[in-house]
Design a protein around this motif. Structure first.
Motif, PDB file in Angstrom:
ATOM      1  N   ASN A 130      41.576  38.939  50.807  1.00 29.66           N
ATOM      2  CA  ASN A 130      40.394  37.148  49.894  1.00 29.66           C
ATOM      3  C   ASN A 130      41.776  35.776  49.998  1.00 29.66           C
ATOM      4  OD1 ASN A 130      38.278  38.877  48.975  1.00 29.66           O
ATOM      5  ND2 ASN A 130      39.699  40.258  48.847  1.00 29.66           N
ATOM      6  N   LYS A 131      40.607  35.005  50.226  1.00 23.44           N
ATOM      7  CA  LYS A 131      40.855  33.847  50.399  1.00 23.44           C
ATOM      8  C   LYS A 131      40.150  32.443  49.214  1.00 23.44           C
ATOM      9  CE  LYS A 131      41.460  33.636  55.886  1.00 23.44           C
ATOM     10  NZ  LYS A 131      41.670  32.548  56.508  1.00 23.44           N
ATOM     11  N   LYS A 132      39.547  32.995  49.245  1.00 25.67           N
ATOM     12  CA  LYS A 132      38.998  32.512  47.573  1.00 25.67           C
ATOM     13  C   LYS A 132      38.630  33.815  46.611  1.00 25.67           C
ATOM     14  CE  LYS A 132      37.243  28.601  50.121  1.00 25.67           C
ATOM     15  NZ  LYS A 132      38.216  27.573  49.432  1.00 25.67           N
ATOM     16  N   HIS A 133      38.430  32.623  44.594  1.00 23.97           N
ATOM     17  CA  HIS A 133      38.265  33.788  43.900  1.00 23.97           C
ATOM     18  C   HIS A 133      37.288  32.472  43.235  1.00 23.97           C
ATOM     19  CE1 HIS A 133      38.353  36.531  40.777  1.00 23.97           C
ATOM     20  NE2 HIS A 133      38.660  35.473  40.101  1.00 23.97           N
ATOM     21  N   TRP A 134      36.184  33.400  42.628  1.00 25.08           N
ATOM     22  CA  TRP A 134      35.895  32.389  41.226  1.00 25.08           C
ATOM     23  C   TRP A 134      35.692  33.266  40.173  1.00 25.08           C
ATOM     24  CZ3 TRP A 134      33.054  28.177  42.978  1.00 25.08           C
ATOM     25  CH2 TRP A 134      32.657  27.518  44.328  1.00 25.08           C
ATOM     26  N   CYS A 135      36.681  32.579  39.408  1.00 20.35           N
ATOM     27  CA  CYS A 135      36.172  32.323  37.768  1.00 20.35           C
ATOM     28  C   CYS A 135      35.129  32.805  37.321  1.00 20.35           C
ATOM     29  CB  CYS A 135      37.166  31.581  37.301  1.00 20.35           C
ATOM     30  SG  CYS A 135      37.869  32.093  35.128  1.00 20.35           S
ATOM     31  N   LEU A 177      43.054  31.160  47.045  1.00 23.87           N
ATOM     32  CA  LEU A 177      43.875  31.905  46.801  1.00 23.87           C
ATOM     33  C   LEU A 177      44.741  31.996  49.107  1.00 23.87           C
ATOM     34  CD1 LEU A 177      41.906  35.476  45.787  1.00 23.87           C
ATOM     35  CD2 LEU A 177      43.852  33.622  44.452  1.00 23.87           C
ATOM     36  N   ASP A 178      44.569  30.781  49.196  1.00 24.65           N
ATOM     37  CA  ASP A 178      44.937  30.526  51.060  1.00 24.65           C
ATOM     38  C   ASP A 178      45.547  29.052  50.534  1.00 24.65           C
ATOM     39  OD1 ASP A 178      44.625  31.466  53.083  1.00 24.65           O
ATOM     40  OD2 ASP A 178      43.696  29.978  53.850  1.00 24.65           O
ATOM     41  N   VAL A 209      52.350  35.294  47.513  1.00 24.61           N
ATOM     42  CA  VAL A 209      51.901  36.721  48.017  1.00 24.61           C
ATOM     43  C   VAL A 209      52.680  37.426  48.778  1.00 24.61           C
ATOM     44  CG1 VAL A 209      49.792  38.031  49.327  1.00 24.61           C
ATOM     45  CG2 VAL A 209      49.707  36.538  47.465  1.00 24.61           C
ATOM     46  N   ALA A 210      53.915  37.005  50.375  1.00 25.47           N
ATOM     47  CA  ALA A 210      54.339  37.420  50.796  1.00 25.47           C
ATOM     48  C   ALA A 210      55.569  37.921  49.614  1.00 25.47           C
ATOM     49  CB  ALA A 210      54.376  35.977  51.889  1.00 25.47           C
ATOM     50  N   GLY A 211      56.459  36.930  48.579  1.00 27.92           N
ATOM     51  CA  GLY A 211      57.499  37.371  48.346  1.00 27.92           C
ATOM     52  C   GLY A 211      57.336  38.953  47.468  1.00 27.92           C
ATOM     53  N   ILE A 212      56.145  39.559  47.017  1.00 33.19           N
ATOM     54  CA  ILE A 212      55.280  40.230  45.950  1.00 33.19           C
ATOM     55  C   ILE A 212      55.572  41.365  46.995  1.00 33.19           C
ATOM     56  CG2 ILE A 212      53.426  40.755  44.548  1.00 33.19           C
ATOM     57  CD1 ILE A 212      52.766  38.402  43.913  1.00 33.19           C
TER      58      ILE A 212
END
Length: 78
Positions: free
Chosen positions: A32-37, A46-47, A55-58
């Protein structure tokens, strides 16, 4: 622990506005690229470059954990 189990790990997403957190699976965050609180309804990107880098590090760290677990399991068999 396989890749599917690692993808199902929950990670809290903090809201930069109100500080509220919502747990999402690592797989969901990657997809997902977006998230609403849910608390204050601010859009969380999230993009963004820093987020994608994190995210890549995780993902890299989780693969290292998976490799270490496999090595541990193999060492017990010896």
């Amino acid at each position: 622990m396989d890749a599917h189990q690692l993808d199902q790990l929950t990670i809290p997403i903090p809201c930069p506005d109100c500080g509220g957190k919502i747990d999402r699976s690592f797989e969901w965050i990657k997809d997902n690229k977006k998230h609403w609180c849910p608390t204050c309804h601010v859009n969380i990107d999230l993009d963004a470059e820093g987020t994608r880098r994190a995210v890549a590090g995780i993902e890299h760290s989780l693969k290292e954990v998976q490799r270490a677990v496999l090595e541990f399991q193999l060492s017990i068999k010896d």
